[in-house]
Design a protein around this motif. Structure first.
Motif, PDB file in Angstrom:
ATOM      1  N   GLU A   3       0.876  -1.163   0.000  1.00  0.00           N
ATOM      2  CA  GLU A   3       0.000   0.000   0.000  1.00  0.00           C
ATOM      3  C   GLU A   3       0.913   1.213   0.000  1.00  0.00           C
ATOM      4  N   ASN A   4       0.792   2.042  -1.017  1.00  0.00           N
ATOM      5  CA  ASN A   4       1.726   3.154  -1.144  1.00  0.00           C
ATOM      6  C   ASN A   4       1.573   4.194  -0.045  1.00  0.00           C
ATOM      7  N   LYS A   5       0.323   4.362   0.440  1.00  0.00           N
ATOM      8  CA  LYS A   5       0.083   5.353   1.489  1.00  0.00           C
ATOM      9  C   LYS A   5      -0.780   4.729   2.577  1.00  0.00           C
ATOM     10  N   LEU A   6      -0.263   4.758   3.791  1.00  0.00           N
ATOM     11  CA  LEU A   6      -0.927   4.147   4.936  1.00  0.00           C
ATOM     12  C   LEU A   6      -0.968   5.111   6.103  1.00  0.00           C
ATOM     13  N   VAL A   7      -2.059   5.043   6.885  1.00  0.00           N
ATOM     14  CA  VAL A   7      -2.127   5.749   8.166  1.00  0.00           C
ATOM     15  C   VAL A   7      -2.617   4.768   9.215  1.00  0.00           C
ATOM     16  N   PHE A   8      -1.869   4.651  10.310  1.00  0.00           N
ATOM     17  CA  PHE A   8      -2.265   3.818  11.436  1.00  0.00           C
ATOM     18  C   PHE A   8      -2.683   4.735  12.579  1.00  0.00           C
ATOM     19  N   VAL A   9      -3.829   4.423  13.184  1.00  0.00           N
ATOM     20  CA  VAL A   9      -4.354   5.237  14.280  1.00  0.00           C
ATOM     21  C   VAL A   9      -4.594   4.326  15.481  1.00  0.00           C
ATOM     22  N   GLY A  10      -3.992   4.665  16.610  1.00  0.00           N
ATOM     23  CA  GLY A  10      -4.150   3.859  17.813  1.00  0.00           C
ATOM     24  C   GLY A  10      -2.907   3.923  18.673  1.00  0.00           C
ATOM     25  N   ILE A  11      -2.621   2.837  19.386  1.00  0.00           N
ATOM     26  CA  ILE A  11      -1.471   2.791  20.288  1.00  0.00           C
ATOM     27  C   ILE A  11      -0.204   2.533  19.479  1.00  0.00           C
ATOM     28  N   ILE A  12       0.789   3.395  19.647  1.00  0.00           N
ATOM     29  CA  ILE A  12       2.054   3.300  18.917  1.00  0.00           C
ATOM     30  C   ILE A  12       3.193   3.320  19.936  1.00  0.00           C
ATOM     31  N   ILE A  13       4.058   2.316  19.880  1.00  0.00           N
ATOM     32  CA  ILE A  13       5.124   2.169  20.890  1.00  0.00           C
ATOM     33  C   ILE A  13       6.458   1.932  20.202  1.00  0.00           C
ATOM     34  N   GLU A  20      14.245   4.924  27.816  1.00  0.00           N
ATOM     35  CA  GLU A  20      13.051   5.726  27.543  1.00  0.00           C
ATOM     36  C   GLU A  20      12.233   5.140  26.396  1.00  0.00           C
ATOM     37  N   LEU A  21      10.951   4.915  26.688  1.00  0.00           N
ATOM     38  CA  LEU A  21      10.005   4.461  25.678  1.00  0.00           C
ATOM     39  C   LEU A  21       9.206   5.640  25.135  1.00  0.00           C
ATOM     40  N   SER A  22       8.785   5.521  23.894  1.00  0.00           N
ATOM     41  CA  SER A  22       7.820   6.451  23.305  1.00  0.00           C
ATOM     42  C   SER A  22       6.494   5.709  23.205  1.00  0.00           C
ATOM     43  N   VAL A  23       5.511   6.131  24.004  1.00  0.00           N
ATOM     44  CA  VAL A  23       4.217   5.458  24.058  1.00  0.00           C
ATOM     45  C   VAL A  23       3.126   6.497  23.931  1.00  0.00           C
ATOM     46  N   HIS A  24       2.294   6.380  22.898  1.00  0.00           N
ATOM     47  CA  HIS A  24       1.196   7.336  22.777  1.00  0.00           C
ATOM     48  C   HIS A  24       0.060   6.789  21.927  1.00  0.00           C
ATOM     49  N   ASN A  25      -1.123   7.331  22.180  1.00  0.00           N
ATOM     50  CA  ASN A  25      -2.261   7.099  21.304  1.00  0.00           C
ATOM     51  C   ASN A  25      -2.227   8.194  20.251  1.00  0.00           C
ATOM     52  N   GLY A  26      -2.086   7.799  19.008  1.00  0.00           N
ATOM     53  CA  GLY A  26      -1.960   8.811  17.975  1.00  0.00           C
ATOM     54  C   GLY A  26      -2.014   8.193  16.605  1.00  0.00           C
ATOM     55  N   TYR A  27      -1.249   8.773  15.689  1.00  0.00           N
ATOM     56  CA  TYR A  27      -1.250   8.257  14.317  1.00  0.00           C
ATOM     57  C   TYR A  27       0.159   8.296  13.754  1.00  0.00           C
ATOM     58  N   ILE A  28       0.367   7.474  12.737  1.00  0.00           N
ATOM     59  CA  ILE A  28       1.618   7.466  11.993  1.00  0.00           C
ATOM     60  C   ILE A  28       1.264   7.306  10.524  1.00  0.00           C
ATOM     61  N   ALA A  29       1.799   8.180   9.690  1.00  0.00           N
ATOM     62  CA  ALA A  29       1.528   8.149   8.250  1.00  0.00           C
ATOM     63  C   ALA A  29       2.758   7.664   7.508  1.00  0.00           C
TER      64      ALA A  29
END
Length: 452
Positions: A3-13, A20-29
């Motif tokens: 898939e050439n373009k994707l957006v994931f929305v939810g828990i991203i770790i 140090e961890l990076s933990v957030h509810n958000g999106y990644i494109a």
């Protein structure tokens, strides 16, 4: 599929560092395999209203799913997979002569090599290993089959044709001139593929199997082509004694490689169980990384590697499964055994040795990427990096983790709860999707309701 373009929305770790961890509810494109945007859910909703994501496939994760970077296996032997689980009651050198060398010698048969290597690469991808550093065998044609299997299955990998020129009982070795010529031909062939996911890595087996002339020649090839280089060091006490008897002019095992100019910033060494403080300092000063292989170190009775000591000395450490000395091909197993080994050292009186679950998560992802000098591309979620990722379904219906109810009060606590469950209890059944540079190479999410 791609898939050439994707957006994931939810828990991203992902990990920012060892501590140090990076933990957030958000999106990644993701655009054409690269991460282009990161943000919060509210930022996603605003951009969605503005039509920014109209051309994207949107993956909205349920509250039991999370996204994490792909696993990095810094050390495994693709040719040894048929032997997994065999001969692990033997010490290292005896195990090599009885089981390993006779098996690896079969890879002169290209058809045999192709059939095995395709299964190996698929197995690792299914278990979430998006990047691997492979040893193959001494055979040029057979090792090129491994590189082709990596390309065909869209994995990210370093592939090494094994170099060894010292005679052994199995008759498994090359003459020096032939080995150097075939290694250079292998490097050229892989570079000619012009595939940025697969790269050659020079692979002297270890100082038991390679003389100074061969190692010095391999060092020259590493410099000529700016190739990574991998080998083994200080795995087993008897091995160390053998090396020092073979190279009496060297003061320790590390000195053998150093005198042959093997040690540099492109080098990764497996095991390193018994390094002295002087040797550790040499590796740190040369920029050499360590691939920690807790399963094989334990199974072959080699010893307990003091990972914390190396990290505190400035040595970069990643994890390796080391099949078939290791008996499990998944990095999840390596993470758990790393915690166990470090806890055993702590119990034996080495205060501060124990590693936490969040620290081994780092070693399995960003730490491994740093060890292979790929952290500018992978290992964490940052804009500009390539999208190597795992979509984790923690409570997969047929998986090992049973859902008993929430034990958290905030979204942050929920995310950490899910990650710990996966690290300690999960397996390949919990890995729903695997992506390498945005290309989906595994999809077993049966319950479509989990993705909105």
């Amino acid at each position: 599929m791609t898939e050439n373009k994707l957006v994931f929305v939810g828990i991203i770790i992902s990990s920012k560092s060892l501590s140090e961890l990076s933990v957030h509810n958000g999106y990644i494109a993701v655009d054409y395999g690269k991460i282009t945007k990161l943000g919060t859910e509210s930022e996603y909703e605003q951009l969605k209203k503005e039509g920014v994501f109209d051309s994207y496939k949107v993956v909205k994760m349920s509250s039991d799913l999370f996204l994490m970077p792909g696993f990095v296996d810094c050390h495994t032997h693709a040719a040894q997979f048929p032997n997994i689980g065999l001969g692990l009651d033997l010490p290292l050198l005896e195990w090599l002569n009885k089981y390993t060398f006779p098996l690896e010698n079969q890879y002169g048969d290209i058809k045999y090599a192709a059939s095995i290597y395709n299964k190996v690469v698929r197995s690792l991808l299914i278990n979430g290993t998006t990047t691997a550093s492979y040893f193959a065998s001494i055979h040029l044609g057979g090792t090129l089959q491994l590189a082709q299997s990596v390309i065909n299955n869209h994995q990210r990998a370093f592939v090494g044709k094994v170099s060894m020129n010292i005679e052994n009982d199995a008759g498994y070795y090359n003459e020096t001139k032939k080995d150097l010529e075939e290694t250079e031909n292998f490097i050229k062939a892989v570079l000619d593929y012009k595939n940025d996911l697969v790269q050659p890595i020079i692979s002297p087996r270890f100082a038991v199997s390679c003389d100074s002339a061969l190692m010095a020649g391999l060092s020259e090839l590493s410099d000529k082509y700016e190739c990574r280089i991998q080998s083994h060091i200080s795995e087993n006490v008897d091995e160390i004694k053998h090396v020092l008897n073979t190279f009496p002019c060297c003061k320790h095992y590390t000195d053998v490689y150093d005198q042959c100019r093997i040690l540099n910033q492109r080098c990764i060494m497996a095991h390193a169980v018994h390094l002295s403080m002087e040797e550790t300092a040499t590796l740190a000063n040369r920029g050499v990384s360590i691939a920690h292989c807790p399963a094989s170190n334990t199974r072959l009775m080699s010893g307990l590697c003091p990972v914390r000591k190396y990290l505190e000395s400035g040595v970069v450490v990643g994890l390796g499964t080391d099949v078939a000395g290791g008996d499990n091909a998944t990095i999840l197993d390596a993470m758990r055994r790393t915690m166990d080994v470090s806890a055993h050292l702590e119990l034996m009186g080495q205060s501060g040795s124990a590693l936490s679950w969040s620290e081994v998560f780092y070693l399995a992802t960003l730490g491994g990427a740093k060890a292979l000098k790929l952290d500018h591309k992978i290992g964490s979620f940052e804009v500009g990096k390539e999208f190597d990722a795992l979509l984790i379904n923690v409570y997969e219906t047929n998986g090992p983790i049973v859902k008993f109810g929430p034990t958290y009060n905030t979204p942050q606590e929920r995310a950490l709860h899910l990650l710990q469950k996966f690290i300690y209890v999960g397996d390949d059944r919990n890995i729903a999707h695997v992506y390498v540079k945005g290309h989906k190479v595994k999809d077993v999410l049966e319950d479509i309701s989990l993705l909105n």
